[in-house]
Design a protein around this motif. Structure first.
Motif, PDB file in Angstrom:
ATOM      1  N   GLY A  51      -9.701   5.476   3.503  1.00  0.00           N
ATOM      2  CA  GLY A  51      -8.701   6.561   3.524  1.00  0.00           C
ATOM      3  C   GLY A  51      -7.783   6.618   2.320  1.00  0.00           C
ATOM      4  N   LYS A  52      -6.682   7.356   2.542  1.00  0.00           N
ATOM      5  CA  LYS A  52      -5.662   7.549   1.514  1.00  0.00           C
ATOM      6  C   LYS A  52      -5.042   6.199   1.111  1.00  0.00           C
ATOM      7  CE  LYS A  52      -1.451  10.176   0.800  1.00  0.00           C
ATOM      8  NZ  LYS A  52      -0.231  10.654   1.434  1.00  0.00           N
TER       9      LYS A  52
ATOM     10  N   VAL B  51      -4.761  -2.312 -11.010  1.00  0.00           N
ATOM     11  CA  VAL B  51      -3.586  -2.656 -10.203  1.00  0.00           C
ATOM     12  C   VAL B  51      -3.646  -4.161  -9.973  1.00  0.00           C
ATOM     13  CG1 VAL B  51      -2.387  -2.335  -8.005  1.00  0.00           C
ATOM     14  CG2 VAL B  51      -3.599  -0.402  -9.043  1.00  0.00           C
ATOM     15  N   LEU B  52      -2.615  -4.850 -10.389  1.00  0.00           N
ATOM     16  CA  LEU B  52      -2.567  -6.308 -10.245  1.00  0.00           C
ATOM     17  C   LEU B  52      -1.478  -6.662  -9.230  1.00  0.00           C
ATOM     18  CD1 LEU B  52      -3.224  -9.223 -11.089  1.00  0.00           C
ATOM     19  CD2 LEU B  52      -1.680  -8.922 -13.048  1.00  0.00           C
TER      20      LEU B  52
ATOM     21  N   GLN C 160       0.837  -1.209   0.000  1.00  0.00           N
ATOM     22  CA  GLN C 160       0.000   0.000   0.000  1.00  0.00           C
ATOM     23  C   GLN C 160       0.878   1.268   0.000  1.00  0.00           C
ATOM     24  OE1 GLN C 160      -2.344   0.874   3.546  1.00  0.00           O
ATOM     25  NE2 GLN C 160      -4.063   1.464   2.242  1.00  0.00           N
ATOM     26  N   ARG C 161       1.918   1.251   0.823  1.00  0.00           N
ATOM     27  CA  ARG C 161       2.795   2.422   0.902  1.00  0.00           C
ATOM     28  C   ARG C 161       3.491   2.677  -0.443  1.00  0.00           C
ATOM     29  NH1 ARG C 161       5.676   5.627   4.919  1.00  0.00           N
ATOM     30  NH2 ARG C 161       6.752   7.111   3.591  1.00  0.00           N
ATOM     31  N   MET C 162       3.898   1.585  -1.097  1.00  0.00           N
ATOM     32  CA  MET C 162       4.531   1.730  -2.425  1.00  0.00           C
ATOM     33  C   MET C 162       3.590   2.420  -3.405  1.00  0.00           C
ATOM     34  SD  MET C 162       6.206  -1.853  -3.442  1.00  0.00           S
ATOM     35  CE  MET C 162       7.859  -1.650  -4.002  1.00  0.00           C
ATOM     36  N   LEU C 163       2.339   1.992  -3.386  1.00  0.00           N
ATOM     37  CA  LEU C 163       1.365   2.564  -4.324  1.00  0.00           C
ATOM     38  C   LEU C 163       1.188   4.056  -4.043  1.00  0.00           C
ATOM     39  CD1 LEU C 163      -1.230  -0.369  -4.318  1.00  0.00           C
ATOM     40  CD2 LEU C 163       0.270   0.282  -6.213  1.00  0.00           C
ATOM     41  N   VAL C 164       1.143   4.408  -2.760  1.00  0.00           N
ATOM     42  CA  VAL C 164       0.996   5.828  -2.390  1.00  0.00           C
ATOM     43  C   VAL C 164       2.225   6.612  -2.860  1.00  0.00           C
ATOM     44  CG1 VAL C 164       0.898   7.428  -0.439  1.00  0.00           C
ATOM     45  CG2 VAL C 164      -0.522   5.369  -0.425  1.00  0.00           C
TER      46      VAL C 164
ATOM     47  N   VAL D  69       0.126   6.174  -7.386  1.00  0.00           N
ATOM     48  CA  VAL D  69      -0.889   5.350  -8.067  1.00  0.00           C
ATOM     49  C   VAL D  69      -2.244   5.615  -7.398  1.00  0.00           C
ATOM     50  CG1 VAL D  69      -1.630   2.989  -8.592  1.00  0.00           C
ATOM     51  CG2 VAL D  69       0.818   3.580  -8.619  1.00  0.00           C
ATOM     52  N   GLU D  70      -3.199   6.069  -8.162  1.00  0.00           N
ATOM     53  CA  GLU D  70      -4.527   6.362  -7.615  1.00  0.00           C
ATOM     54  C   GLU D  70      -5.291   5.047  -7.431  1.00  0.00           C
ATOM     55  OE1 GLU D  70      -6.708   7.564  -5.634  1.00  0.00           O
ATOM     56  OE2 GLU D  70      -6.398   9.573  -6.481  1.00  0.00           O
TER      57      GLU D  70
END
Ligand SMILES: NC(=O)c1ccc[n+]([C@@H]2O[C@H](COP(=O)([O-])OP(=O)(O)OC[C@H]3O[C@@H](n4cnc5c(N)ncnc54)[C@H](OP(=O)(O)O)[C@@H]3O)[C@@H](O)[C@H]2O)c1
Length: 294
Positions: free
Chosen positions: A183-184, A209-210, A147-151, A155-156
């Motif tokens: 949340g975010k 997102v896969l 999750q942190r990587m995506l943020v 990445v929306e």
């Protein structure tokens, strides 16, 4: 290759720096040094490598990192007593029992014996329940890292369709829980696939997102990826490789070269999700220590 390669090492270094700053503040303001103890039973070489790297990583951010090594034939009662002792030790803020355990020991029983406020792996049923009821205490480190990587990569996820392949308690299920929050870095529409999924490719081809966490190298091919998707490869499998000093290399689930032609961004293995896991584990230990001062 068209995809941007997501650099897990750099993002993990940023998280570790945040943790080091938090540790320094806790020491100077409250005289508390966060501490993590890892319990390892038996002599599986791979597990010992992981445990050493956790201990070292803890020490590098200024924490007390220690390891309790128990022999493979440790009786159930002794392991439970060891955990109980760590539960009562005020200098220990995080307890982690390295999995897998020898066959005669029940992993579920041992996880339940850990004080949930020190369960930095986030696997105790109380912490699982808190996560899925929107009252998260500790989330398991690997899904938190994803999750942190995506943020960090911008990445929306909100409104996006995230497809997770794998439903383990360690990765797939908690990641679904995190991304379903409001949340975010969350608020996604989530599909979780497994070996009972009727048509896996039909599901993955619909993913913005896969995330793959099967542990089967090559299980995600390029034609399973939607053009422009973000691909996160959690898989980390040791495959024999005579050209390496260690005799093995780490392989992800995704056929990288194929997927990189189709995706907009992709994580490598190694150097993707792996470094995030230890960083997020340390974050949980810091949070546990911070919670002791209110
Ligand atoms: N990078 C890191 O820090 C990190 C951390 C944790 C795990 N990992 C790696 O991530 C991988 C998964 O770990 P895990 O603990 O979640 O593994 P696991 O407990 O073995 O779970 C694997 C999951 O993948 C599903 N699966 C397997 N083959 C499949 C297929 N062909 N199609 C659809 N689903 C399939 C399984 O479905 P069923 O439930 O139906 O069997 C299961 O839910 C491993 O390679 C592990 O080493 C990496």
């Amino acid at each position: 290759m068209t995809a941007r390669v997501i650099d897990g090492k750099t993002i993990a270094a940023k998280v570790r720096q945040e943790v080091a700053d938090g540790v320094a503040a806790l020491k100077s303001e409250h005289g508390i040094t966060p501490g993590i103890t890892v319990v390892i039973v038996g002599d599986d070489p791979a597990s010992h490598v992981y445990v050493r790297s956790k201990e070292r990583a803890a020490q590098q951010v200024g924490m007390n990192g220690s390891v309790v090594k128990l022999p493979a034939d440790t009786p159930r009662e002794l392991l439970l007593e060891t955990v109980a002792g760590l539960n009562d030790d005020p200098d220990v803020h995080g307890i982690l029992v390295q999995i897998p355990l020898p066959d005669h020991l029940d992993e579920d029983e041992v996880v339940k014996a850990i004080d949930p406020r020190k369960d930095v792996d986030g696997l105790h049923p109380e912490n699982v329940g808190l996560l899925f009821s929107g009252q998260r205490r500790f989330a398991p480190a690997t899904p938190s890292g994803v999750q942190r990587m995506l943020v960090e990569e911008g990445v929306e996820v909100s409104g996006a369709h995230v497809v997770i392949v794998g439903r383990s308690n360690l990765v797939g299920k908690p990641l679904a829980g995190l991304l379903l929050e409001r949340g975010k870095g969350a608020n996604a529409t989530v599909t979780v696939c497994h070996t009972g999924t009727a048509d896996l490719a039909a599901e993955t081809q619909r993913a913005d997102v896969l995330v793959s966490a099967t542990g089967i190298p090559g299980s995600i091919t390029g034609d399973m990826v939607k053009p422009g998707a973000v691909v996160i490869d959690v898989g980390t499998t040791r495959v024999p490789d005579a050209s390496k000093k260690s005799g093995y290399r780490l392989a992800g689930d995704v056929i990288f070269d194929e997927a990189a032609e189709v995706a907009s961004a992709i994580t490598p293995v190694p150097g993707g999700v792996g470094p995030m896991t230890i960083a997020m584990l340390l974050k949980n230990v810091l949070q546990s220590a911070q919670s002791t001062v209110g």
